[in-house]
Write a protein that holds these residues in place. Sequence first.
Motif, mmCIF file in Angstrom:
data_model
loop_
_atom_site.group_PDB
_atom_site.id
_atom_site.type_symbol
_atom_site.label_atom_id
_atom_site.label_comp_id
_atom_site.label_asym_id
_atom_site.label_seq_id
_atom_site.Cartn_x
_atom_site.Cartn_y
_atom_site.Cartn_z
ATOM 1 N N THR A 1 0.801 -1.220 0.000
ATOM 2 C CA THR A 1 0.000 0.000 0.000
ATOM 3 C C THR A 1 0.836 1.273 0.000
ATOM 4 O O THR A 1 0.349 2.330 -0.393
ATOM 5 C CB THR A 1 -0.955 0.009 1.200
ATOM 6 N N SER A 2 2.072 1.194 0.437
ATOM 7 C CA SER A 2 3.012 2.324 0.375
ATOM 8 C C SER A 2 4.410 1.750 0.253
ATOM 9 O O SER A 2 4.709 0.708 0.843
ATOM 10 C CB SER A 2 2.958 3.191 1.643
ATOM 11 N N GLY A 3 5.254 2.436 -0.476
ATOM 12 C CA GLY A 3 6.632 1.968 -0.589
ATOM 13 C C GLY A 3 7.537 3.039 -1.145
ATOM 14 O O GLY A 3 7.086 3.947 -1.852
ATOM 15 N N GLY A 4 8.802 2.954 -0.829
ATOM 16 C CA GLY A 4 9.766 3.916 -1.335
ATOM 17 C C GLY A 4 11.146 3.590 -0.794
ATOM 18 O O GLY A 4 11.332 2.634 -0.025
ATOM 19 N N PHE A 5 12.119 4.392 -1.187
ATOM 20 C CA PHE A 5 13.486 4.211 -0.704
ATOM 21 C C PHE A 5 13.665 5.051 0.552
ATOM 22 O O PHE A 5 13.321 6.232 0.568
ATOM 23 C CB PHE A 5 14.497 4.627 -1.766
ATOM 24 N N SER A 6 14.180 4.445 1.617
ATOM 25 C CA SER A 6 14.377 5.150 2.877
ATOM 26 C C SER A 6 15.691 5.922 2.859
ATOM 27 O O SER A 6 16.764 5.304 2.858
ATOM 28 C CB SER A 6 14.389 4.165 4.045
ATOM 29 N N PRO A 7 15.643 7.263 2.857
ATOM 30 C CA PRO A 7 16.886 8.030 2.894
ATOM 31 C C PRO A 7 17.685 7.801 4.171
ATOM 32 O O PRO A 7 18.916 7.881 4.156
ATOM 33 C CB PRO A 7 16.406 9.486 2.803
ATOM 34 N N THR A 8 17.005 7.515 5.276
ATOM 35 C CA THR A 8 17.702 7.317 6.546
ATOM 36 C C THR A 8 18.362 5.953 6.612
ATOM 37 O O THR A 8 19.529 5.825 7.005
ATOM 38 C CB THR A 8 16.721 7.490 7.715
ATOM 39 N N LEU A 9 17.642 4.905 6.227
ATOM 40 C CA LEU A 9 18.162 3.537 6.326
ATOM 41 C C LEU A 9 18.926 3.100 5.087
ATOM 42 O O LEU A 9 19.632 2.097 5.118
ATOM 43 C CB LEU A 9 17.000 2.572 6.572
ATOM 44 N N GLN A 10 18.728 3.828 3.985
ATOM 45 C CA GLN A 10 19.383 3.504 2.710
ATOM 46 C C GLN A 10 18.990 2.127 2.184
ATOM 47 O O GLN A 10 19.805 1.393 1.607
ATOM 48 C CB GLN A 10 20.910 3.618 2.841
ATOM 49 N N VAL A 11 17.722 1.764 2.387
ATOM 50 C CA VAL A 11 17.161 0.534 1.837
ATOM 51 C C VAL A 11 15.722 0.824 1.416
ATOM 52 O O VAL A 11 15.101 1.768 1.914
ATOM 53 C CB VAL A 11 17.175 -0.632 2.862
ATOM 54 N N PRO A 12 15.148 0.012 0.510
ATOM 55 C CA PRO A 12 13.731 0.169 0.198
ATOM 56 C C PRO A 12 12.867 -0.341 1.359
ATOM 57 O O PRO A 12 13.161 -1.393 1.947
ATOM 58 C CB PRO A 12 13.529 -0.703 -1.048
ATOM 59 N N ILE A 13 11.813 0.392 1.669
ATOM 60 C CA ILE A 13 10.876 -0.018 2.700
ATOM 61 C C ILE A 13 9.459 0.056 2.132
ATOM 62 O O ILE A 13 9.215 0.728 1.127
ATOM 63 C CB ILE A 13 10.990 0.844 3.972
ATOM 64 N N ALA A 14 8.534 -0.623 2.788
ATOM 65 C CA ALA A 14 7.150 -0.638 2.311
ATOM 66 C C ALA A 14 6.228 -0.980 3.462
ATOM 67 O O ALA A 14 6.641 -1.525 4.497
ATOM 68 C CB ALA A 14 6.983 -1.646 1.173
ATOM 69 N N MET A 15 4.952 -0.663 3.274
ATOM 70 C CA MET A 15 3.886 -1.159 4.127
ATOM 71 C C MET A 15 2.973 -2.013 3.269
ATOM 72 O O MET A 15 2.741 -1.690 2.091
ATOM 73 C CB MET A 15 3.107 -0.018 4.772
ATOM 74 N N ALA A 16 2.470 -3.094 3.849
ATOM 75 C CA ALA A 16 1.625 -4.012 3.092
ATOM 76 C C ALA A 16 0.614 -4.658 4.020
ATOM 77 O O ALA A 16 0.810 -4.708 5.242
ATOM 78 C CB ALA A 16 2.474 -5.093 2.431
ATOM 79 N N TYR A 17 -0.479 -5.127 3.424
ATOM 80 C CA TYR A 17 -1.438 -5.966 4.141
ATOM 81 C C TYR A 17 -1.161 -7.413 3.758
ATOM 82 O O TYR A 17 -1.150 -7.748 2.568
ATOM 83 C CB TYR A 17 -2.869 -5.565 3.795
ATOM 84 N N VAL A 18 -0.932 -8.231 4.773
ATOM 85 C CA VAL A 18 -0.615 -9.645 4.550
ATOM 86 C C VAL A 18 -1.496 -10.502 5.451
ATOM 87 O O VAL A 18 -2.004 -10.030 6.476
ATOM 88 C CB VAL A 18 0.875 -9.944 4.844
ATOM 89 N N PRO A 19 -1.705 -11.776 5.114
ATOM 90 C CA PRO A 19 -2.417 -12.671 6.037
ATOM 91 C C PRO A 19 -1.715 -12.689 7.392
ATOM 92 O O PRO A 19 -0.486 -12.572 7.473
ATOM 93 C CB PRO A 19 -2.332 -14.025 5.343
ATOM 94 N N VAL A 20 -2.492 -12.853 8.442
ATOM 95 C CA VAL A 20 -1.924 -12.845 9.787
ATOM 96 C C VAL A 20 -0.827 -13.903 9.929
ATOM 97 O O VAL A 20 0.144 -13.708 10.665
ATOM 98 C CB VAL A 20 -3.041 -13.038 10.834
#
Length: 373
Positions: A317-336
Amino acid sequence: MSDESTDEIPQTLPLDAWHRARDGRMVPFAGYWMPVQYEGIMAEHQWTRSSAGLFDVSHMGQLLISGEAADEALETVMPGDIKGLTEGRMRYSLLLNDSGGVLDDLMVTRTRGDLYVVVNGAMKYDDIGHLHEQLPEDVTLNHMDEQALLALQGPKAVDALSRLSPGVERLVFMTAGAFRLGGVSCWISRSGYTGEDGFEISLPASAAEAIATLLCEQPEVKPVGLGARDSLRLEAGLPLYGHDLDPDTTPISADLGFAIPKRRREEGGFPGCDRIQIERAEGPVVKRVGLIVEGRQPVRDGGVVLDGDGNEVGRVTSGGFSPTLQVPIAMAYVPVSLAAADTTVTLQQRGKLFQAKVVPMPFVPHNYVRKGA
């Protein structure tokens, strides 16, 4: 809290000419022309993390809800403890539909006995219509469309603002009060959407240019656009309405159960409370999680989560490159079953596969000031 773009002809905000004079690159967002960046998203993100960034968030809806029954009335449309708000205290809450889905997320503050509510820009007219339908006649809703809203965010925001408006340093996270800033009466809260310490300043639109200029004359402050606002809120693990929240998503699956305090859980009386009680007891079907993606390429909104057989079982649902961590990060909905920390999941976007690991949020720790100096 944030907003979705719309297809209508964009309107201009009070600071439109001010942004353009400072080489702000303007884009349509939430029905308005807004600056996406000035000198660059990465630089503006890092400046906000280390100093203080000034964001124009005047597209947000500012509402004043009044009347003796206002507290009780709002508790019929949202699950927050509105009755328990004391003067100058703020609360994050949600407008819910009858099935417990999120119509919008918002902030409610007690001010001089009334309730000051800030809603997302792209949703404000829908929210106003919904509230007019739901609230009784003895409760008054005033859309404060003559007000601008500025957000000063970052660890040095307090240094810059307290120089101009002494006393604001005594505020702590999620508190607010009336102050003078540059000779102008303002309502200032210690809050924001970046995960950093900072303030939001409600002021007359007629004074917006003068106050924005005054703030940017402080050595700690630079103007910052929507691009860095999005990367900062993503690192902070904060949901964006229209992406991470929508009418089909409940507060429990969105991991926002904290927004429903004990009294409201026990008493109910808000839309969707029966479904939410069941999800609290039995667990939701899916859950919002944080992901760190292998490699350097981000997986953005619209990517899908696959199970071991290649079946789609979730969505990014959201994603991008993290300037602080220097890695790609994202938020997602997944099965529990896939929501536990350190679980490895497969993502797919535009036919390409990515490996990702579930991690706790926020990705970058919050720096809120919760105790007075």
